[in-house]
Write an enzyme that holds these catalytic residues in place. Sequence first.
Site, PDB file in Angstrom:
ATOM      1  N   LEU A 122     -75.865 -26.820 -36.370  1.00  0.00           N
ATOM      2  CA  LEU A 122     -74.758 -27.832 -35.871  1.00  0.00           C
ATOM      3  C   LEU A 122     -73.512 -27.576 -36.256  1.00  0.00           C
ATOM      4  CD1 LEU A 122     -76.418 -31.368 -35.764  1.00  0.00           C
ATOM      5  CD2 LEU A 122     -76.040 -29.880 -33.998  1.00  0.00           C
ATOM      6  N   ASP A 123     -72.393 -27.441 -35.478  1.00  0.00           N
ATOM      7  CA  ASP A 123     -71.189 -27.597 -36.245  1.00  0.00           C
ATOM      8  C   ASP A 123     -70.964 -28.680 -37.592  1.00  0.00           C
ATOM      9  OD1 ASP A 123     -70.395 -25.640 -34.459  1.00  0.00           O
ATOM     10  OD2 ASP A 123     -69.144 -27.141 -33.040  1.00  0.00           O
ATOM     11  N   ARG A 124     -70.062 -28.068 -38.644  1.00  0.00           N
ATOM     12  CA  ARG A 124     -69.962 -28.923 -39.486  1.00  0.00           C
ATOM     13  C   ARG A 124     -69.368 -30.367 -39.481  1.00  0.00           C
ATOM     14  NH1 ARG A 124     -65.982 -27.042 -44.586  1.00  0.00           N
ATOM     15  NH2 ARG A 124     -66.622 -28.613 -46.135  1.00  0.00           N
ATOM     16  N   THR A 126     -70.194 -32.066 -36.591  1.00  0.00           N
ATOM     17  CA  THR A 126     -71.230 -32.603 -35.536  1.00  0.00           C
ATOM     18  C   THR A 126     -71.988 -33.472 -36.455  1.00  0.00           C
ATOM     19  OG1 THR A 126     -70.505 -30.854 -33.633  1.00  0.00           O
ATOM     20  CG2 THR A 126     -72.562 -32.436 -33.658  1.00  0.00           C
ATOM     21  N   ARG A 225     -67.774 -28.364 -26.827  1.00  0.00           N
ATOM     22  CA  ARG A 225     -66.455 -28.519 -26.809  1.00  0.00           C
ATOM     23  C   ARG A 225     -65.595 -27.629 -25.857  1.00  0.00           C
ATOM     24  NH1 ARG A 225     -66.018 -27.154 -33.410  1.00  0.00           N
ATOM     25  NH2 ARG A 225     -64.064 -27.676 -32.815  1.00  0.00           N
TER      26      ARG A 225
END
Length: 295
Positions: A122-124, A126, A225
Amino acid sequence: MRLDNYLLRVFKDVPKSRVYKIIRSGEVRVNRGRAKPATRLAVDDEVRLPPVRQAPKKQTQRPPDELIERVTSAVVEETADYLLFAKPPGLAVHAGSGVRFGLIEVLRAARPDEYFELVHRLDRQTSGCLLVARSRQALDGLRAALNDAAADKRYLALVEGRWRHGVREVDAPLSRDVERAGERIVSVDHVNGRASLSVFAPRTFYRGATLMDVTIRSGRTHQIRVHAAHCGHPVAADDKYAGNAANGRWRSRGLPRMFLHAAQIVLYFQGQRRVFEAPLPADLSDVLAGLEEAA
């Protein structure tokens, strides 16, 4: 394997920016020709590497106790095969550029005698469902299940403006090899991009924003995104793909990070249907509570 990933393995103690620089400058040659970071290497390819000075490897440091507590307290479910985390925002899943400790490094430091490996990422910024395997067999099984067409990965995203597309399937291939102001970003690329599919469905309309259910059928970097911005409705407070003015408005409303949450994963593992869920964290639910619903 991509050329950039290969070089990052070879030059383990060289900054990532330096690795990309020697590719762009032509110092790295594949079969005597210049190559791009995304060039795919094949068996018997000849890769010429320039002399690159690598810093001596520093002694591994232990993560701070408060970080260990933050990671271990985020465990929602633990079995012999996996750990399910409700990953908090702001925590990277692994160490990288400017990040000394990610969730996986902290977990390994806290429980050094056990096997742990990320099933996905996961993105930081998120929050939400994150699976970590506890054995190689479980890792292979969970990754296969996650990549199966029967898997369902659902996110909650607050997007800019009133969504007017109804339920929309966004089939837009994505490419990671784009630079903007010295920063690598992802973009829609119908020529060289990789297949990427997201399904957006409006859930609640607010004045100036829409809460969306987003289901992804692929797992590309920044997929939701970029697809949201491609539809003209970037994720609220997204610092890469939304405008600075809009982000400033969201910060004034108490939203310091993008509104994206991995709410649920449904997959078939070991012959059973498994449902993994993570509740919406307080920073996002508080923002929703302060918004005015629209008809």
